[in-house]
Structures are given as C-alpha cells and as structure tokens.
Design an enzyme around this catalytic site. Structure first.
Site, PDB file in Angstrom:
ATOM      1  N   LYS A  14      28.666 -53.812  -6.743  1.00  0.00           N
ATOM      2  CA  LYS A  14      30.107 -53.000  -7.721  1.00  0.00           C
ATOM      3  C   LYS A  14      29.347 -54.501  -8.817  1.00  0.00           C
ATOM      4  O   LYS A  14      30.542 -53.773  -9.707  1.00  0.00           O
ATOM      5  CB  LYS A  14      30.792 -53.925  -7.008  1.00  0.00           C
ATOM      6  CG  LYS A  14      32.178 -53.926  -7.028  1.00  0.00           C
ATOM      7  CD  LYS A  14      34.102 -54.314  -6.286  1.00  0.00           C
ATOM      8  CE  LYS A  14      33.429 -55.153  -5.158  1.00  0.00           C
ATOM      9  NZ  LYS A  14      34.815 -56.658  -5.891  1.00  0.00           N
ATOM     10  N   ARG A  89      44.497 -56.531  -2.615  1.00  0.00           N
ATOM     11  CA  ARG A  89      43.424 -56.245  -1.755  1.00  0.00           C
ATOM     12  C   ARG A  89      43.914 -55.156   0.021  1.00  0.00           C
ATOM     13  O   ARG A  89      43.647 -55.652   1.265  1.00  0.00           O
ATOM     14  CB  ARG A  89      42.902 -57.746  -1.127  1.00  0.00           C
ATOM     15  CG  ARG A  89      41.751 -57.197  -2.389  1.00  0.00           C
ATOM     16  CD  ARG A  89      41.330 -59.167  -2.015  1.00  0.00           C
ATOM     17  NE  ARG A  89      39.999 -59.594  -2.705  1.00  0.00           N
ATOM     18  CZ  ARG A  89      38.655 -59.849  -3.118  1.00  0.00           C
ATOM     19  NH1 ARG A  89      38.779 -60.619  -1.241  1.00  0.00           N
ATOM     20  NH2 ARG A  89      38.031 -60.309  -3.536  1.00  0.00           N
ATOM     21  N   ARG A 128      19.128 -60.616  -1.980  1.00  0.00           N
ATOM     22  CA  ARG A 128      20.414 -62.217  -2.564  1.00  0.00           C
ATOM     23  C   ARG A 128      20.442 -63.267  -1.987  1.00  0.00           C
ATOM     24  O   ARG A 128      20.205 -64.455  -2.759  1.00  0.00           O
ATOM     25  CB  ARG A 128      21.858 -61.329  -3.079  1.00  0.00           C
ATOM     26  CG  ARG A 128      22.127 -62.040  -4.052  1.00  0.00           C
ATOM     27  CD  ARG A 128      23.510 -60.889  -4.035  1.00  0.00           C
ATOM     28  NE  ARG A 128      25.183 -61.391  -3.736  1.00  0.00           N
ATOM     29  CZ  ARG A 128      25.508 -60.628  -3.775  1.00  0.00           C
ATOM     30  NH1 ARG A 128      26.855 -59.598  -4.163  1.00  0.00           N
ATOM     31  NH2 ARG A 128      27.253 -61.209  -3.146  1.00  0.00           N
ATOM     32  N   ARG A 134      24.465 -68.697  -2.614  1.00  0.00           N
ATOM     33  CA  ARG A 134      24.861 -68.687  -1.797  1.00  0.00           C
ATOM     34  C   ARG A 134      25.133 -68.759  -0.728  1.00  0.00           C
ATOM     35  O   ARG A 134      24.297 -67.984  -0.021  1.00  0.00           O
ATOM     36  CB  ARG A 134      25.911 -67.275  -1.816  1.00  0.00           C
ATOM     37  CG  ARG A 134      26.697 -67.538  -3.214  1.00  0.00           C
ATOM     38  CD  ARG A 134      26.843 -65.894  -4.024  1.00  0.00           C
ATOM     39  NE  ARG A 134      28.288 -65.532  -2.992  1.00  0.00           N
ATOM     40  CZ  ARG A 134      28.347 -64.489  -2.383  1.00  0.00           C
ATOM     41  NH1 ARG A 134      28.921 -64.238  -3.801  1.00  0.00           N
ATOM     42  NH2 ARG A 134      30.178 -64.409  -2.220  1.00  0.00           N
ATOM     43  N   ARG A 146      32.169 -60.512   6.165  1.00  0.00           N
ATOM     44  CA  ARG A 146      32.245 -60.433   5.394  1.00  0.00           C
ATOM     45  C   ARG A 146      32.940 -58.648   5.460  1.00  0.00           C
ATOM     46  O   ARG A 146      33.639 -58.259   4.475  1.00  0.00           O
ATOM     47  CB  ARG A 146      32.026 -60.888   4.565  1.00  0.00           C
ATOM     48  CG  ARG A 146      31.906 -62.217   4.296  1.00  0.00           C
ATOM     49  CD  ARG A 146      30.728 -63.270   2.931  1.00  0.00           C
ATOM     50  NE  ARG A 146      30.186 -62.379   1.892  1.00  0.00           N
ATOM     51  CZ  ARG A 146      29.061 -62.599   0.934  1.00  0.00           C
ATOM     52  NH1 ARG A 146      28.150 -62.599   1.751  1.00  0.00           N
ATOM     53  NH2 ARG A 146      29.249 -62.110  -0.303  1.00  0.00           N
TER      54      ARG A 146
END
Length: 193
Positions: A14, A89, A128, A134, A146
C-alpha cells in the site's frame, strides 16, 4: 475532485502504491498518522486534544480525527483530490467521513483494496523486518494477529462502500508495475465515467 481510499493489509504494498498514485494523479496524501503527528508537533488545539488522549493510552476519538481531516481538506483547496490512508477503519468512521465530504461538496470516488494471500504477506513482512527495524515485522505470530485485526476492522468499511458500488478488489501480487497498472486502470475508468 477525485478522492480514493486505498486499503491493504500490512505488507500489501500500500505504501509503495500510494506514493506512485499520488505522483501520477496529483493527489494529496491524507494519512491520519501523519496528521496526528503534525497537529501535535504544531501544538494546535486539535493536536493538544489528541495528545491528551494518547498520553492516557486512549485512542484519539473519531470526532478529533474528523476535525483534523476537515482542516486538511480546507488547507488544500486546489488539490485534485485526496488519497486516504489508514482511515476510515470502522463503519462509524466511514459514515463520518462521508458526511464531512458531503458538507465539502465532494465524496469518495472509489475504494481500492489490495488483496494478497496471508502466506505472501507473512513472507513480505518477515523480509521487511530484516531491514525495517520494526519489531512487529519479525514475529510471525504478531504479523498474523495484525493481518487478522486488519481484516476484521476493514471488512465492515468495505461493506459500507459496497452499498454504493465503490469497492474494487485489486490483486496485490505480481510486480509493482503490474499492480500499479491495475490500480491506474480502475482510477482512469472512474475518471472517464
């Protein structure tokens, strides 16, 4: 004015596609996270209100977020349109956004939802995680949680916009260019309608 919501679970690409769409169509990126940080840094009344909730470990109420979006819309009167990222959301947020946009004489033109298999999302996020720094990109259980949370929350928003025939599902697997071309085809189709 062309306004779009780009949906996609964590790892769907995204962020990459948002940047390309903003550049191609001259849209203004509206990320609620960025808006919150900007308002807080500027110590605006909205930023201070948001910070007081965040300092207590609470979510910033929808009314405050909608006010920030309203302010961003007002501050960009010459924008070709907006790409909404991270908002709405929930169904309540979608309804509040629709009401705000109607007051401003515009609406959501299309909701583009990137679809990627869970297996591919996990693979992408773990990759990633090797470079992002992260911690939530390095644990497969957290990644799965998630993705599940994303699907639970955004399913209602997609249903809301399906009533208005505004939701298009785009295959989010393949090359970055192939996915971008599909997104652009859908936007171009809507722009020419």
């Amino acid at each position: 004015m062309f306004n779009l919501i780009l949906f996609g679970p964590p790892g769907s690409g995204k962020g990459t596609q948002s940047e390309r769409l903003i550049s191609r169509y001259g849209l203004k990126h509206l990320s609620t996270g960025d808006l919150l940080r900007s308002e807080i840094a500027g110590q605006t009344p909205l930023g201070l209100a948001a910070k007081s909730f965040m300092d207590k470990g609470q979510l910033v109420p929808d009314e405050v977020v909608i006010e920030m979006i309203s302010s961003a819309l007002d501050n960009n009167p010459k924008a070709n349109g907006f790409l909404f990222d991270g908002f709405p959301r929930t169904n309540a947020q979608a309804e509040a956004l629709d009401k705000l946009l109607t007051q401003k004489g515009t609406e959501i033109s299309v909701v583009l939802a990137l679809q990627v298999s869970q297996k591919e999302l996990v693979k992408r996020l773990l990759n990633r995680g090797l470079t992002s720094g992260r911690s939530d990109d390095t644990n497969e259980e957290i990644i799965s949680a998630r993705i599940s949370e994303y699907e639970m929350k955004t399913a209602a928003v997609a249903e809301h916009y399906k009533k208005y025939e505004k939701v298009m599902y785009i295959k989010g697997e393949g090359s970055v260019d192939e996915i971008f071309d599909e997104l652009c085809q859908e936007i171009d189709h809507r722009l020419s309608a």
